[in-house]
Scaffold this motif. Structure first.
Motif, short mmCIF file in Angstrom:
data_model
loop_
_atom_site.label_atom_id
_atom_site.label_comp_id
_atom_site.label_asym_id
_atom_site.label_seq_id
_atom_site.Cartn_x
_atom_site.Cartn_y
_atom_site.Cartn_z
N ASN A 123 0.82 -1.20 0.00
CA ASN A 123 0.00 0.00 0.00
C ASN A 123 0.86 1.26 0.00
O ASN A 123 0.55 2.23 -0.69
CB ASN A 123 -0.92 0.01 1.22
N ALA A 124 1.93 1.24 0.79
CA ALA A 124 2.78 2.43 0.90
C ALA A 124 3.39 2.81 -0.44
O ALA A 124 3.48 4.00 -0.77
CB ALA A 124 3.88 2.19 1.94
N SER A 125 3.79 1.82 -1.24
CA SER A 125 4.39 2.14 -2.53
C SER A 125 3.37 2.78 -3.46
O SER A 125 3.68 3.72 -4.20
CB SER A 125 4.98 0.88 -3.17
N GLY A 126 2.12 2.28 -3.44
CA GLY A 126 1.09 2.88 -4.27
C GLY A 126 0.79 4.31 -3.87
O GLY A 126 0.65 5.19 -4.72
N ARG A 127 0.69 4.56 -2.57
CA ARG A 127 0.45 5.93 -2.09
C ARG A 127 1.61 6.85 -2.45
O ARG A 127 1.41 8.00 -2.85
CB ARG A 127 0.28 5.91 -0.57
N LEU A 128 2.82 6.35 -2.28
CA LEU A 128 4.00 7.18 -2.54
C LEU A 128 4.06 7.60 -4.00
O LEU A 128 4.29 8.77 -4.32
CB LEU A 128 5.27 6.42 -2.14
N ILE A 129 3.86 6.65 -4.90
CA ILE A 129 3.92 6.94 -6.33
C ILE A 129 2.79 7.87 -6.74
O ILE A 129 2.98 8.81 -7.52
CB ILE A 129 3.91 5.64 -7.14
N THR A 130 1.59 7.63 -6.21
CA THR A 130 0.46 8.51 -6.52
C THR A 130 0.75 9.94 -6.08
O THR A 130 0.38 10.91 -6.76
CB THR A 130 -0.81 8.00 -5.83
N TRP A 132 3.77 11.38 -5.67
CA TRP A 132 4.92 12.01 -6.31
C TRP A 132 4.73 12.25 -7.80
O TRP A 132 5.48 13.01 -8.41
CB TRP A 132 6.18 11.17 -6.08
N PHE A 133 3.76 11.57 -8.43
CA PHE A 133 3.54 11.73 -9.86
C PHE A 133 2.23 12.45 -10.11
O PHE A 133 1.21 12.15 -9.48
CB PHE A 133 3.53 10.37 -10.57
N PRO A 134 2.20 13.40 -11.06
CA PRO A 134 0.95 14.07 -11.41
C PRO A 134 0.00 13.10 -12.09
O PRO A 134 0.41 12.06 -12.61
CB PRO A 134 1.40 15.18 -12.36
N ALA A 135 -1.28 13.46 -12.09
CA ALA A 135 -2.30 12.56 -12.65
C ALA A 135 -2.00 12.17 -14.09
O ALA A 135 -2.28 11.05 -14.51
CB ALA A 135 -3.66 13.24 -12.56
N GLU A 136 -1.37 13.08 -14.85
CA GLU A 136 -1.11 12.83 -16.27
C GLU A 136 -0.04 11.78 -16.50
O GLU A 136 0.14 11.32 -17.62
CB GLU A 136 -0.70 14.13 -16.96
N LYS A 137 0.71 11.42 -15.46
CA LYS A 137 1.77 10.42 -15.60
C LYS A 137 1.63 9.25 -14.61
O LYS A 137 2.48 8.38 -14.57
CB LYS A 137 3.14 11.08 -15.38
N ARG A 138 0.56 9.25 -13.85
CA ARG A 138 0.40 8.18 -12.84
C ARG A 138 0.19 6.82 -13.47
O ARG A 138 0.63 5.80 -12.94
CB ARG A 138 -0.77 8.51 -11.92
N GLY A 139 -0.53 6.77 -14.59
CA GLY A 139 -0.76 5.49 -15.24
C GLY A 139 0.55 4.83 -15.65
O GLY A 139 0.76 3.65 -15.40
N LEU A 140 1.43 5.61 -16.25
CA LEU A 140 2.75 5.10 -16.61
C LEU A 140 3.52 4.65 -15.38
O LEU A 140 4.07 3.54 -15.35
CB LEU A 140 3.54 6.19 -17.34
N ALA A 141 3.56 5.51 -14.35
CA ALA A 141 4.32 5.19 -13.14
C ALA A 141 3.79 3.94 -12.45
O ALA A 141 4.56 3.06 -12.05
CB ALA A 141 4.30 6.38 -12.18
N MET A 142 2.47 3.84 -12.33
CA MET A 142 1.90 2.67 -11.66
C MET A 142 2.01 1.42 -12.53
O MET A 142 2.12 0.31 -12.01
CB MET A 142 0.44 2.95 -11.29
N GLY A 143 2.00 1.60 -13.84
CA GLY A 143 2.23 0.45 -14.72
C GLY A 143 3.62 -0.11 -14.53
O GLY A 143 3.81 -1.33 -14.50
N ILE A 144 4.62 0.79 -14.40
CA ILE A 144 5.98 0.34 -14.13
C ILE A 144 6.05 -0.35 -12.78
O ILE A 144 6.69 -1.40 -12.62
CB ILE A 144 6.96 1.53 -14.19
N ARG A 145 5.37 0.23 -11.79
CA ARG A 145 5.36 -0.38 -10.46
C ARG A 145 4.80 -1.80 -10.51
O ARG A 145 5.28 -2.70 -9.81
CB ARG A 145 4.53 0.47 -9.50
N GLN A 146 3.76 -2.01 -11.32
CA GLN A 146 3.11 -3.32 -11.37
C GLN A 146 3.98 -4.40 -11.99
O GLN A 146 3.64 -5.58 -11.92
CB GLN A 146 1.79 -3.21 -12.13
N THR A 147 5.11 -4.01 -12.61
CA THR A 147 6.00 -5.03 -13.16
C THR A 147 6.81 -5.72 -12.07
O THR A 147 7.47 -6.73 -12.33
CB THR A 147 6.99 -4.42 -14.18
#
Length: 407
Positions: A123-130, A132-147
């Motif tokens: 949970n902490a990693s998801g909150r942290l990335i959300t 630190w990244f703006p909404a316009e780049k969160r999909g990319l950032a969270m997609g990388i996280r999901q790897t």
């Protein structure tokens, strides 16, 4: 992001946060996956029954399910950095305890503890990335996280059996512990909680579950969509070895390749959601595509066409995991900064529970109906998921009341 406006620049520090979280999540995945890859060693070299070895393999996941929501609530209260430092420290200690454990019961208890403590980062990693990244780049950032999960599984699959044969159980367990210790040090040096204005926090105090059914429906959709993911990853090897007569090496290469392509697919889906300014529309299309490809795979299986079935298997494996990062991002965005930890914990808990309950049911279905018929029936899950997904309007309305001005 308004049409025609430039995408916001991403600070190097944001990418550093993402890199540390990917490494940390992959490290804890190695910790929780290690007992499963120890099964051949425990059975052949230690004389442990497959049932007992299977119980040890499931022990870390039991710990995860028991503590995900609790870690999420703590993250909402004290912030990501503190949770990561405390949780990863306790994970390392739990791994050390498992290395020192004597006997089946104490080893099982230590493995449950290691899984329970490792849940801190989910949970902490998801909150942290959300944050630190703006909404316009969160999909990319969270997609990388999901790897991180397929990467962690691949690392464990390669390293754990070899380490067990060379150094025994202790050496295999130590590997995950060492990776977790390195990730702890990286978090201590690099991780900083995202700056959220006090005014935004004050405006984001309402319970999103009381505001609407949006989050509960996304949780339900993710449970439905984890069913084909589980079936394809867990029983694909068996299908091609027994159903088509492939060698274990060839079938294993196909499954591994599908997993790696699927990891890339998560990133592509994240980019797609950023460009579409929507998480939910891509999820709905992914669910429908998954259902169609499952039926096509089943048809090739019934026709006994091995190569077309393999191609369809790779495609549906990739599509079936593409929604993970999108749903995770949507949950964090809708829940807001005061509730995202708990909401992400609930999201993961539902998926882990479904994965834990599926093996006997799916195994029985394959034994009685065969793999093609099972795939056709499993296609009902993503087909049902599409209408359950909340509308964009409902999701946006809920997010407005819980997130407001957070950027």
């Amino acid at each position: 992001m308004r049409p025609g406006s430039a995408a916001p620049a991403i600070a190097p520090r944001s990418w550093a946060m993402l890199a540390v979280m990917v490494f940390g999540q992959a490290s804890t995945t190695v910790v929780t996956a290690t007992p499963a890859f120890l099964i051949p060693y425990l059975h052949a070299d230690q004389g442990m029954s497959l049932a007992s070895a299977g119980m040890l393999a499931g022990a870390p996941h039991l710990g995860l399910v028991l503590t995900l929501i609790a870690w999420g609530a703590l993250t909402d209260r004290v912030g990501e950095r503190r949770v990561l430092l405390v949780g990863l420290s306790l994970t390392t200690l739990a791994v050390v305890a498992s290395m020192a454990a004597q006997g089946f019961v104490w080893l099982g208890v230590a493995l449950v503890a290691s899984g329970a403590m490792s849940a801190c980062i989910n949970n902490a990693s998801g909150r942290l990335i959300t944050g630190w990244f703006p909404a316009e780049k969160r999909g990319l950032a969270m997609g990388i996280r999901q790897t991180c999960q397929p990467v962690g599984m691949a690392i464990a699959a390669l390293a754990v059996p070899a380490l067990a044969n060379a150094f025994g159980i202790v050496g295999a367990l130590a590997f995950g512990g060492a990776l977790t210790l390195i990730s702890l040090l990286a978090c201590a040096v690099i991780v900083v909680d995202p700056m959220i204005p006090a005014k935004a926090l004050a405006q984001a105090s309402s319970n999103p579950y009381r505001e609407s059914s949006a989050l509960a429906r996304i949780h339900a959709v993710s449970v439905l969509l984890v069913i084909p993911q589980f079936v394809l990853s867990s029983f694909g090897l068996v299908w091609f070895v027994i159903g088509f007569g492939w060698s274990e090496l060839a079938a294993g290469a196909l499954v591994a390749g599908a997993q790696l392509i699927g990891a890339a697919g998560r990133i592509a889906a994240g980019v797609w959601s950023d460009r579409a300014s929507s998480r939910l529309r891509p999820i709905r299309l992914i669910a429908l595509a998954c259902a169609a490809l499952l039926v096509i795979s089943a048809a090739f299986g019934w026709a006994d066409w091995a190569i077309p079935a393999a191609v369809a298997y790779v495609l549906v494996s990739c599509v079936s995991v593409a929604d993970n990062g999108l749903a995770f991002t949507a949950v964090a965005e809708i829940a807001g900064p005061r509730w995202s930890g708990r909401a992400l914990g609930a999201q993961n808990t539902g998926q882990f529970l479904a994965s834990g309950l599926l093996p006997p049911l799916i195994g029985a279905m394959i034994a009685s109906l065969g793999m093609p018929a099972t795939l056709a029936l499993v296609a009902l899950a993503p087909l049902l998921a599409a209408p359950v997904l909340p509308s964009e309007e409902l999701a946006h309305a809920t997010a407005k009341r819980t997130v407001k001005a957070v950027r």
